[in-house]
Write an enzyme that holds these catalytic residues in place. Structure first.
Site, PDB file in Angstrom:
ATOM      1  N   ASP A 332       0.850  -1.191   0.000  1.00 19.73           N
ATOM      2  CA  ASP A 332       0.000   0.000   0.000  1.00 19.73           C
ATOM      3  C   ASP A 332       0.890   1.247   0.000  1.00 19.73           C
ATOM      4  OD1 ASP A 332      -2.311   1.563   0.212  1.00 19.73           O
ATOM      5  OD2 ASP A 332      -2.371   1.423   2.402  1.00 19.73           O
ATOM      6  N   GLU A 335       2.674   4.787  -4.120  1.00 18.14           N
ATOM      7  CA  GLU A 335       2.704   5.713  -5.286  1.00 18.14           C
ATOM      8  C   GLU A 335       4.022   6.490  -5.355  1.00 18.14           C
ATOM      9  OE1 GLU A 335       0.240   5.492  -3.037  1.00 18.14           O
ATOM     10  OE2 GLU A 335      -0.989   4.191  -4.275  1.00 18.14           O
ATOM     11  N   ASP A 439      -9.051   3.092  -2.584  1.00 19.72           N
ATOM     12  CA  ASP A 439     -10.052   3.572  -1.634  1.00 19.72           C
ATOM     13  C   ASP A 439     -11.340   4.055  -2.292  1.00 19.72           C
ATOM     14  OD1 ASP A 439      -8.097   2.972   0.117  1.00 19.72           O
ATOM     15  OD2 ASP A 439      -7.517   5.048   0.526  1.00 19.72           O
TER      16      ASP A 439
END
Ligand code: MIG
Length: 746
Positions: A332, A335, A439
């Site tokens: 997670d 990015e 999300d």
């Protein structure tokens, strides 16, 4: 003038200027198609098939650090572009490729977590052409009647990929950037997550409740709270004895997947930080110091995954997880997602001091919560010591992390298939990881939009995708969760996950009626395992997505381009989810071929729209006429039973189908230790002829006894033969049944 290289018969590489990538994600491969050409005419690129010009360059320029080139492909529609909000057909839209975490998925949100600078131009009666901009830098797309590609670089490297079918383009693109490996079989099962199951006893309770409530499930996820103060690769006080915990989970038949974030807490008493620091493993700021950003652990440094020694250190750091019974890794925030920096914090304090902002209303000061990309501020280095600005590495940051994570499995679980789930990624991420769409929210609008998002990923080479079933943010209600689970059972990746502070979303959270619906579809998912696993195999082999838009059935039929709320699941199943609250019916477009309702065997004709009833416990599902569906018995998890029964449902009076199986957990399938069977059914003299053939037989096999069900057999069936020999058959209601053992027929 661009430089043109023929990679193979179907793929040309066009290079404008002098682009530079820190890594190259492409792989060599052979392919022949004599009629396809890329040529320059009057200094401009032309893409030609069978003497006809399909795509013409109309303009190119270099402006302010951005290279741009415009092409014309008349009447083109655009599909792909990886993970993007919105509908399948991207005509008329603009996009940016820059991996970003933005947890509020509004309809116009762009960019998202994943960058795949690849799209397919489609137009009736013309060959589909794939365009892959092989740039790890930020890129920009304007897709209108013509299309413009821009890259933040000194040029662009563009691959042009010939179809002619859409599936050919996808397949060839995945030849170029890599295909999915066979995932562990358990990762096709239902998976339960929540931010967070934060003590070992809570996680065990959830696991036990799933068993007592008879909801099959394979995996429990541990979100950030299992760690010691969010220090990556540690176990906190609530998971004091991870080995014992994982053993107890194993006894119940559960696998464990733990989250791993890239930010390493700056803490002199923390082993991972110390070893990272000793290796000088972290990305730098402009002044040459370790860049500092705030994530869950507070002030963090970030590994420079561009360096192979850093990746190796990261792989080794997984020991504490993989040697303590963890089965899969969930990447997670990769990015990477960074909201705060020291600079930003200082600025806020200053403004607060001046009374210009009030802490109470800080939430309204939106600009302070905007993710930053640090494109020019962070510096990476490659193995040769060359510096690269973050904007050229950002889009592959997660890709490089996933490479390192895959190596961790090689180190600590030799010959076992890795399971990695990632949020961010780049073209080819499917080589290393499955993807979930981040999300989303517990909104009906998101239930609906997850279909084109996932299909867009599939058309961009990423087959193993899924969504947070029930929605991540916001509060789900029972009806939404039931409908989302019905749909999620037909997504390649099937996990229920929700955010901290939102309504609980486990299957029992909304009472018995809802739980019964959820159980029904989770069970159906497991029943269909033989069919689904085979679809995964073909995706692994050919790169074709598992979840496909209807346009795959007929790209000349423009009506199909805009169908975003129905999808194909494997070769033979059509799914039409209910996407609205308080509705117990919907219209369904039946595409070419005839389709048979899985519920009641009713036949539906091509190119018609039907009103289909769907009470809360039903999702409209259809099977293509003349195909086979492979099923097995109920189970709690994969592979609870060593041997499995196989049911082959025959839809129509003739059919053909494939069945794939292997051990589901090791890499042995790569050396031929798998079984691939071809089943055929035909008709002769008022009877059926069944053929069973092994295309490959290298694995002992789980399926022994086989029941074939001819769902709509005429009463006057005289004789059934299997591989030429007569076999017993009998009617059970409308269904003609044939039973045999695999070993007796091949
Ligand atoms: O800032 O780990 O998308 O699935 O539960 C939020 C906590 C960080 C974002 C992920 C979500 C996960 C959550 N994470």
């Amino acid at each position: 003038m661009p430089k043109i290289e023929k990679i193979n018969g179907s793929v040309f590489k066009i290079t404008y200027g002098h682009p530079a990538n820190p890594i190259d994600v492409t792989l060599p491969y052979e392919d022949a198609h004599a009629d396809f050409k890329c040529e320059t005419r009057n200094d401009r690129l032309n893409v030609i098939d069978a003497g006809k010009t399909l795509i013409t360059e109309t303009d190119s320029k270099f402006d302010d650090g951005i290279f741009s080139v415009t092409f014309l492909y008349e009447d083109a529609h655009f599909f792909g572009l990886g993970e993007k909000m919105g509908y399948l057909d991207k005509r008329g839209k603009r996009f940016k490729m820059q991996n970003m975490d933005n947890p509020l998925h509004t309809p116009d949100l762009d960019p998202m977590y994943i960058s795949i600078p690849f799209f397919i131009t489609v137009s009736p009666k013309k060959p589909a052409i794939g365009i892959f901009v092989n740039s790890t830098s930020y890129s920009f797309f304007r897709l209108e009647t013509d299309f413009t590609i821009s890259v933040k670089d000194d040029g662009a490297e563009i691959y042009v990929i010939y179809g002619p079918k859409i599936q050919d383009v996808v397949s060839k693109f995945t030849q170029l950037v890599g295909k999915m490996e066979m995932p562990p079989a358990w990762s096709l099962g239902y998976q339960q997550s929540r931010w967070s199951y934060s003590t070992s006893s809570e996680a065990l309770e959830i696991a036990k409740k799933l068993r007592t409530d008879d909801i099959p499930c394979d995996v429990i996820y541990l979100d950030i709270d299992y760690m010691d103060g969010y220090r990556v690769f540690t176990w906190g006080n609530n998971f004091k004895d991870p080995k014992r915990f994982s053993e107890e989970m194993k006894k119940l038949g559960f696998k464990i997947v733990t989250i791993v974030d890239p930010g390493v807490k700056i803490d002199e008493n923390y082993e991972i930080y110390k070893s990272g620091k000793a290796l000088d493993a972290f990305v730098k700021d402009q002044s040459g110091k370790d860049f500092v950003g705030y994530v869950w652990p507070g002030r963090c440094n970030f590994p420079d995954f561009l360096r192979s020694d850093v990746r190796e250190w990261w792989s080794k750091s997984h020991k504490s997880l993989l040697e303590n019974g963890v089965d899969g890794i969930w990447n997670d925030m990769n990015e990477p997602a960074i909201v705060w920096t020291d600079l930003k914090t200082a600025k806020i304090f200053e403004l607060m001091k001046k009374g210009e902002i009030d802490f109470q209303i800080l939430g309204q000061a939106k600009e302070f919560f905007v993710q930053e990309d640090f494109g020019d501020e962070i510096i990476h280095r490659d193995d040769e010591g060359h510096a690269w600005p973050h904007y050229k590495v950002r889009n592959i940051y997660a890709y490089l992390e996933a490479m390192a994570t895959q190596k961790a499995f090689e180190m600590y679980k030799p010959n076992k298939r890795p399971f990695i789930l990632t949020r961010a990624g780049f073209a080819g991420i499917q080589r290393y990881a499955a993807v979930w769409t981040g999300d989303n929210s517990s909104w009906w609008e998101h239930l609906e939009i997850e279909m084109p998002i996932s299909m867009g990923l599939g058309m961009s080479g990423v087959a193993f995708t899924g969504t947070d079933v029930g929605g991540f943010g916001g509060n789900a209600d029972g009806e939404l969760l039931a409908r989302w689970t019905e749909m999620g059972a037909f997504f390649p990746f099937f996990r229920n996950h929700s955010a901290i502070g939102t309504a609980r979303q486990e299957p029992w959270s909304f009472g018995k009626k809802i739980e019964d619906v959820i159980r029904k579809y989770v069970k159906l998912r497991y029943e269909l395992f033989p069919y689904i696993y085979t679809a995964f195999y073909f995706s692994h082999e050919h790169g074709i997505p598992i979840m496909r838009p209807l346009i795959f059935l007929d790209q000349d039929n423009e009506d199909l381009y805009s169908i975003n709320d129905e999808f194909l699941f494997g070769d033979s199943i059509l799914v039409a989810p209910i996407t609205k609250p308080n509705s117990t019916w919907r219209t369904v477009y039946i595409p070419n071929g005839r389709w048979i309702s899985m519920k009641d065997g009713k036949l539906y004709e091509a190119d018609h729209v039907y009103k289909i009833d769907a009470p809360l416990d039903e999702i409209p599902v259809f099977v293509r006429e003349n195909s086979m569906i492979f099923r097995t018995d109920p189970m709690n998890y994969l592979f609870e039973k060593g041997k499995m029964n196989l049911y082959v449902d025959i839809y129509g009076q003739k059919a053909a189908g494939y069945l794939y199986e292997d051990d589901g957990e090791t890499l042995d399938y790569k050396s031929g230790k798998y079984n691939l069977y071809e089943f055929t059914v035909g008709q002769r003299d008022h009877g059926y002829t069944i053929g069973v053939k092994a295309i490959n037989r290298g694995y002992a096999g789980r399926y022994e006894k086989i029941w074939m069900n001819f769902l709509n057999a005429p009463r006057e069936i005289a004789e059934v033969t299997i591989n030429g020999k007569k076999i017993e058959s009998h009617f059970d209601g409308n269904v003609l049944k044939v039973e045999f053992e695999l070993k007796d027929v091949i």
